[in-house]
Design an enzyme around this catalytic site. Structure first.
Site, PDB file in Angstrom:
ATOM      1  N   GLU A  48      -9.619  -6.325  -5.922  1.00 34.60           N
ATOM      2  CA  GLU A  48      -9.869  -5.718  -4.437  1.00 34.60           C
ATOM      3  C   GLU A  48     -10.948  -5.138  -4.523  1.00 34.60           C
ATOM      4  O   GLU A  48     -11.977  -4.625  -4.282  1.00 34.60           O
ATOM      5  CB  GLU A  48      -8.533  -4.938  -4.465  1.00 34.60           C
ATOM      6  N   HIS A  99       9.139 -18.199 -21.502  1.00 33.73           N
ATOM      7  CA  HIS A  99      10.355 -19.152 -20.962  1.00 33.73           C
ATOM      8  C   HIS A  99       9.179 -19.836 -20.099  1.00 33.73           C
ATOM      9  O   HIS A  99      10.442 -21.488 -20.212  1.00 33.73           O
ATOM     10  CB  HIS A  99      11.070 -18.215 -20.714  1.00 33.73           C
ATOM     11  N   LYS A 124      -5.583  -8.296   8.263  1.00 36.66           N
ATOM     12  CA  LYS A 124      -4.685  -7.681   9.344  1.00 36.66           C
ATOM     13  C   LYS A 124      -4.566  -7.904  10.328  1.00 36.66           C
ATOM     14  O   LYS A 124      -4.115  -7.700  10.918  1.00 36.66           O
ATOM     15  CB  LYS A 124      -5.174  -6.544   8.823  1.00 36.66           C
TER      16      LYS A 124
HETATM   17  O1  PA5 Z   1      -5.424  -1.514  -1.674  1.00 38.17           O
HETATM   18  C1  PA5 Z   1      -5.323  -1.798  -0.571  1.00 38.17           C
HETATM   19  O2  PA5 Z   1      -6.179  -1.143  -0.013  1.00 38.17           O
HETATM   20  C2  PA5 Z   1      -3.936  -2.164  -0.443  1.00 38.17           C
HETATM   21  O3  PA5 Z   1      -3.214  -2.869  -0.828  1.00 38.17           O
HETATM   22  C3  PA5 Z   1      -3.000  -1.915   0.962  1.00 38.17           C
HETATM   23  O4  PA5 Z   1      -2.183  -0.390  -0.627  1.00 38.17           O
HETATM   24  C4  PA5 Z   1      -1.899  -1.798   1.490  1.00 38.17           C
HETATM   25  O5  PA5 Z   1      -2.265  -3.177   2.704  1.00 38.17           O
HETATM   26  C5  PA5 Z   1      -0.704  -0.890   1.731  1.00 38.17           C
HETATM   27  O6  PA5 Z   1      -1.188   0.085   2.671  1.00 38.17           O
HETATM   28  P1  PA5 Z   1      -1.098   1.202   2.919  1.00 38.17           P
HETATM   29  O7  PA5 Z   1      -1.185   1.477   1.589  1.00 38.17           O
HETATM   30  O8  PA5 Z   1      -1.748   2.212   3.782  1.00 38.17           O
HETATM   31  O9  PA5 Z   1       0.395   1.007   2.973  1.00 38.17           O
END
Ligand code: PA5
Length: 328
Positions: free
Chosen positions: A211, A227, A322
């Site tokens: 990310e 394994h 999303k």
């Molecule tokens: O880092 C991110 O933006 C995502 O991994 C979010 O954490 C994930 O989409 C879930 O969203 P939230 O943390 O708002 O529930």
């Protein structure tokens, strides 16, 4: 992003002062959360090894839940993650006790509407930049739900460990993170950790590289990888030596056979990859050990973004995905 990484210790101290409110007592717990919030659930779970805990990273409650009546703790930074909302809604429909850990969103509204406890964490960050807020809050909730002693001193100790190793960029962990980033840059990073603290930290490393640096990265855990995955280093040696960087996360306080396996696994893989790096956990509690490993990866991921000249903060592909899903 790097300032949030250096604020990890402060986030843990915020959690040490947190009062989680009226948390229902429970013998079984379901933790629901995805992405950065799912990571917080996994870190919290490391602090409660003596209670039956199930992590849900999908849309449905485990089949046993309506019968056994666990406490369901929904963790969502935005409060709008559809999978977590679905689990919360299913738990409400089954009459299960509920807690929400969130900044707001639909989850906070739903929780308020049904009189469930809401533990509010500070907002305005990317979920992954708020890991220590959320993990700290989950840790507090789990202690309250099980009647365990307050984990405040563990949270403060973890904060001290992280602050010492990062020291606003001047500490040894920050220097190591930047150094490892040099070895990973331009390569696919594979991260190995030992079952428990090391494996959760390896997943955090992977997600932060994905990310923040917008790069592929993969995490596996010992002993499971011994394994199956280990055999996969048997062919394509040239490809591995050109394209893969391995980082091993060592936890001297972990199971001694796992530490032995980590050493031997690294020996097998060394020479088949372009670069091998290692991070050794600091501190005694699972929280300190996890955050000491994760802090180095957080710095490495932001440094990788800098080396690739990308902004670590926005997650455009995830947001687009999303949106497409909502419109599909
Ligand atoms: O880092 C991110 O933006 C995502 O991994 C979010 O954490 C994930 O989409 C879930 O969203 P939230 O943390 O708002 O529930």
């Amino acid at each position: 992003m790097i300032s949030h990484v250096y604020a990890t210790g402060n986030q843990l101290r915020w959690a040490a002062d947190l009062s989680p409110g009226e948390v229902p007592r429970a013998a079984d717990i379901v933790l629901a959360g995805l992405g950065g919030s799912g990571m917080a659930a996994r870190v919290g779970a490391l602090t409660a090894p003596s209670i039956p805990l199930t992590l849900v990273q999908g849309y449905e409650l485990p089949g046993w839940a309506p019968g056994r009546k666990p406490l369901v703790v929904a963790v969502s930074y935005s409060g709008n993650t559809e999978e977590t909302l679905a689990v919360f809604e299913a738990a409400r429909a089954a009459g299960l006790p509920l807690v929400a850990v969130t900044t707001g969103g639909a989850l906070a509204e739903l929780a308020a509407a049904v009189g469930a406890a809401v533990v509010e964490v500070p907002g305005g960050l990317q979920p992954r930049a708020a890991l220590a807020y959320q993990a700290g809050a989950v840790t507090m909730v789990l202690a309250a739900a099980t009647g365990a002693a307050s984990p405040a001193s563990e949270l403060t100790a973890a904060a001290d460990v992280v602050d010492r190793t990062l020291d606003d960029g001047d500490g040894p962990g920050a220097a190591l993170g930047r150094d490892l980033a040099e070895g990973i840059h331009g390569r696919i990073c594979v991260i190995y950790g030992g079952h428990g603290v090391g494996a959760v930290a390896a997943s955090r490393w992977k997600a932060q590289i994905n990310e923040n640096a917008k790069m592929p990265a993969f995490a596996s855990e010992v002993p499971e990888l011994d394994h199956n995955e280990l055999e996969g280093w048997g062919t394509l040696p040239d490809l591995g030596r050109r394209t893969i960087a391995l980082v091993t996360l060592r936890d001297p306080a972990g199971h001694p056979r796992i530490e032995q396996r980590m050493r031997l696994t690294t020996e097998v893989v060394r020479g088949k990859v372009a670069h091998v790096g290692e991070v050794i956990a600091l501190g005694t509690s699972p929280l300190s050990r996890f955050f000491s490993l994760a802090a180095v990866g957080d710095v490495a991921s932001v440094e990788l973004a800098r080396l690739s000249d990308v902004d670590p903060t926005p997650v455009t592909l995830l947001e687009d995905f999303k949106r497409r899903l909502r419109e599909d």
